[in-house]
Design an enzyme around this catalytic site. Structure first.
Site, PDB file in Angstrom:
ATOM      1  N   PRO A  16       1.017  -1.186   0.160  1.00 62.53           N
ATOM      2  CA  PRO A  16       0.136   0.003  -0.046  1.00 62.53           C
ATOM      3  C   PRO A  16       0.880   1.206   0.137  1.00 62.53           C
ATOM      4  CG  PRO A  16       0.149  -0.987   2.161  1.00 62.53           C
ATOM      5  CD  PRO A  16       0.738  -1.858   1.510  1.00 62.53           C
ATOM      6  N   CYS A 100       2.895   3.254   9.377  1.00 59.46           N
ATOM      7  CA  CYS A 100       2.991   4.607   8.804  1.00 59.46           C
ATOM      8  C   CYS A 100       3.893   5.528   9.840  1.00 59.46           C
ATOM      9  CB  CYS A 100       1.458   5.135   8.390  1.00 59.46           C
ATOM     10  SG  CYS A 100       2.034   6.694   7.713  1.00 59.46           S
ATOM     11  N   LYS A 139      -0.208  -4.671   9.101  1.00 60.56           N
ATOM     12  CA  LYS A 139       1.087  -4.227   8.759  1.00 60.56           C
ATOM     13  C   LYS A 139       1.936  -3.317   9.838  1.00 60.56           C
ATOM     14  CE  LYS A 139       3.198  -2.252   4.626  1.00 60.56           C
ATOM     15  NZ  LYS A 139       3.610  -0.741   4.985  1.00 60.56           N
ATOM     16  N   GLY A 201      10.334  -4.349   2.697  1.00 60.70           N
ATOM     17  CA  GLY A 201      11.394  -3.168   3.016  1.00 60.70           C
ATOM     18  C   GLY A 201      12.641  -3.667   1.988  1.00 60.70           C
ATOM     19  N   GLY A 224       7.014  -2.254  -2.759  1.00 58.33           N
ATOM     20  CA  GLY A 224       6.555  -0.845  -2.724  1.00 58.33           C
ATOM     21  C   GLY A 224       7.284  -0.109  -3.855  1.00 58.33           C
TER      22      GLY A 224
HETATM   23  C1  LIG Z   1       5.011   7.046  -1.069  1.00 59.34           C
HETATM   24  C2  LIG Z   1       4.539   6.149  -0.062  1.00 59.34           C
HETATM   25  C3  LIG Z   1       3.455   6.068   0.477  1.00 59.34           C
HETATM   26  C4  LIG Z   1       3.234   4.806   1.353  1.00 59.34           C
HETATM   27  N1  LIG Z   1       1.833   4.697   1.991  1.00 59.34           N
HETATM   28  C5  LIG Z   1       1.548   3.687   2.668  1.00 59.34           C
HETATM   29  C6  LIG Z   1       0.424   3.357   3.095  1.00 59.34           C
HETATM   30  O1  LIG Z   1      -0.637   3.972   2.973  1.00 59.34           O
HETATM   31  N2  LIG Z   1       0.331   2.298   4.148  1.00 59.34           N
HETATM   32  C7  LIG Z   1       1.307   1.625   4.683  1.00 59.34           C
HETATM   33  O2  LIG Z   1       1.210   0.813   5.046  1.00 59.34           O
HETATM   34  N3  LIG Z   1       2.401   1.703   4.151  1.00 59.34           N
HETATM   35  C8  LIG Z   1       2.688   2.772   3.441  1.00 59.34           C
HETATM   36  N4  LIG Z   1       4.093   3.035   2.725  1.00 59.34           N
HETATM   37  C9  LIG Z   1       5.037   1.938   3.153  1.00 59.34           C
HETATM   38  C10 LIG Z   1       5.070   0.953   2.266  1.00 59.34           C
HETATM   39  O3  LIG Z   1       4.015   0.140   1.946  1.00 59.34           O
HETATM   40  C11 LIG Z   1       6.495   0.033   2.411  1.00 59.34           C
HETATM   41  O4  LIG Z   1       5.945  -0.535   3.717  1.00 59.34           O
HETATM   42  C12 LIG Z   1       7.706   0.700   2.570  1.00 59.34           C
HETATM   43  O5  LIG Z   1       7.692   1.725   1.432  1.00 59.34           O
HETATM   44  C13 LIG Z   1       8.854  -0.209   2.418  1.00 59.34           C
HETATM   45  O6  LIG Z   1       8.871  -0.980   1.159  1.00 59.34           O
HETATM   46  P1  LIG Z   1       9.820  -0.802   0.016  1.00 59.34           P
HETATM   47  O7  LIG Z   1      11.155  -0.692   0.259  1.00 59.34           O
HETATM   48  O8  LIG Z   1       9.530  -1.890  -0.992  1.00 59.34           O
HETATM   49  O9  LIG Z   1       9.223   0.471  -0.689  1.00 59.34           O
HETATM   50  C14 LIG Z   1       4.169   4.011   1.819  1.00 59.34           C
HETATM   51  C15 LIG Z   1       5.607   4.135   1.327  1.00 59.34           C
HETATM   52  C16 LIG Z   1       5.710   5.166   0.460  1.00 59.34           C
HETATM   53  C17 LIG Z   1       6.950   5.347  -0.213  1.00 59.34           C
END
Ligand SMILES: Cc1cc2nc3c(=O)[nH]c(=O)nc-3n(C[C@H](O)[C@H](O)[C@H](O)COP(=O)(O)O)c2cc1C
Length: 325
Positions: A16, A100, A139, A201, A224
């Site tokens: 998300p 978050c 989460k 992550g 993400g």
């Molecule tokens: C722009 C942005 C918005 C995000 N919004 C949410 C969200 O609405 N809910 C959530 O649980 N995590 C949110 N995250 C965190 C991501 O879901 C994820 O946990 C985080 O980016 C780490 O994963 P990654 O390294 O694959 O990006 C957000 C991350 C980014 C960069």
């Protein structure tokens, strides 16, 4: 990988991301090989449910794939009500956001701030699980800070409350997005509880995906930022997990086709003006590799009209191909 009664097509989940994983992006991720996607977070505050922003964020039963909706808040009754409303509107899984790090969210004692209050976590999880008859997932980050890393306690509590899968982002709240995600905590949680664990992550490519799965023993991976402008990463990772071989880079003609259809979807979903504004960030991600200098992006970002955006992108690819010849 199963979440309650739902069997995922594979173990790759699109994370998300508020402002990004909207309906057009989720559909695209499914078509590019994600086994599941999770919606952008929706506030549990009933006063905002009727706003345009929340309305557009809600899922609807004609969406493809398993419809997981994320909710955020700190009041058990509001969270239970938000879960019910979303199930009525088509959610098949409810995901609770306790990861978050945003100050705006944490100030209201929601998102990752809740990790410091296990009793409140327990009340929220129990209330939501009791309120709906679809699977509820959670989460989290690994804790509030490196000194207060309590993901094992929260994982046990989640399992006891009936949570059916747990995603862990391998950073604490105070780490924000700094440094590198660590996977030791995720591995320990996986060894401690029996519910499915989703590792998250910094999973940026197929080799990293394989390594994180092997190291943590997680049941699934959540991706993400690496999917921004590269939604085909799910297909690339799945191919590598299946065969041990890397797919060749996505041909530019395919990038063009995927991006143009994504931009068109954004125009249709949000309306021409808002759609054009939202398309800008996606286009800049798609073109990271292909337009490293900022010239095109600056010109593109000044365009207000949806149809002119599409023409500019067509022209960009025409020039790109001519220059490559
Ligand atoms: C722009 C942005 C918005 C995000 N919004 C949410 C969200 O609405 N809910 C959530 O649980 N995590 C949110 N995250 C965190 C991501 O879901 C994820 O946990 C985080 O980016 C780490 O994963 P990654 O390294 O694959 O990006 C957000 C991350 C980014 C960069």
């Amino acid at each position: 990988m199963r979440i309650g009664q739902y069997q995922l097509e594979n173990c790759l989940i699109a994370a998300p991301m508020a402002g990004i994983t909207d309906r057009p992006f989720r559909s695209l991720c499914y078509s590019m090989g994600a086994g599941m996607t999770v919606s952008e977070m929706l506030s549990s505050n009933p006063q905002v449910w009727k706003t345009d922003k929340s309305r557009l964020r809600m899922v609807h039963s004609d969406e493809p794939g398993i419809r997981s909706v994320q909710i955020a808040g700190n009041d058990p009754d509001d969270m239970a009500a938000a879960a019910r409303i979303n199930v009525e509107s088509g959610a098949q899984v409810i995901d609770i956001n306790m990861g978050c790090p945003a100050k705006k969210v944490n100030r209201k004692l929601a998102g990752s701030a809740l990790l410091r209050y296990p009793d409140l976590v327990k009340s929220i999880l129990s209330a939501v699980v009791k309120a709906v008859d679809v699977p509820v997932t959670l989460k989290i980050r690994t804790g509030w800070s490196p000194e207060e890393r309590n993901c094992i306690e929260i994982a046990k509590l989640a399992e006891d409350c009936g949570i059916q899968a747990l995603t862990i982002h391998g950073r604490t709240r105070t780490c924000l997005f700094n440094g590198e995600a660590e996977y030791d905590s995720i591995r320990t949680v996986k060894q401690t509880v029996a519910i499915p664990i989703i590792a998250n992550g910094d999973i940026t490519d197929p080799l990293k995906a394989r390594a994180v799965l092997d190291y943590t023993g997680a049941d699934a991976l959540m991706i993400g930022r690496a999917a921004q402008g590269r939604p085909w990463i799910f297909r690339e990772i799945q191919h590598y997990l299946d065969t041990g071989e890397l797919l060749p880079p996505m041909p530019i003609a395919e990038v063009q086709r995927i991006m143009l259809s994504h931009v068109q979807e954004l125009h249709d979903f949000y309306g021409q003006g808002k759609g054009a504004r939202i398309a800008r960030k996606h286009v800049s991600w798609y073109l990271r590799e292909h337009a490293p200098d900022d010239q095109f992006r600056r010109t593109f970002n000044a365009i207000e009209e949806a149809s002119v955006q599409l023409e500019a992108l067509e022209a960009f690819f025409e020039n790109f191909c001519v220059n490559k010849r």
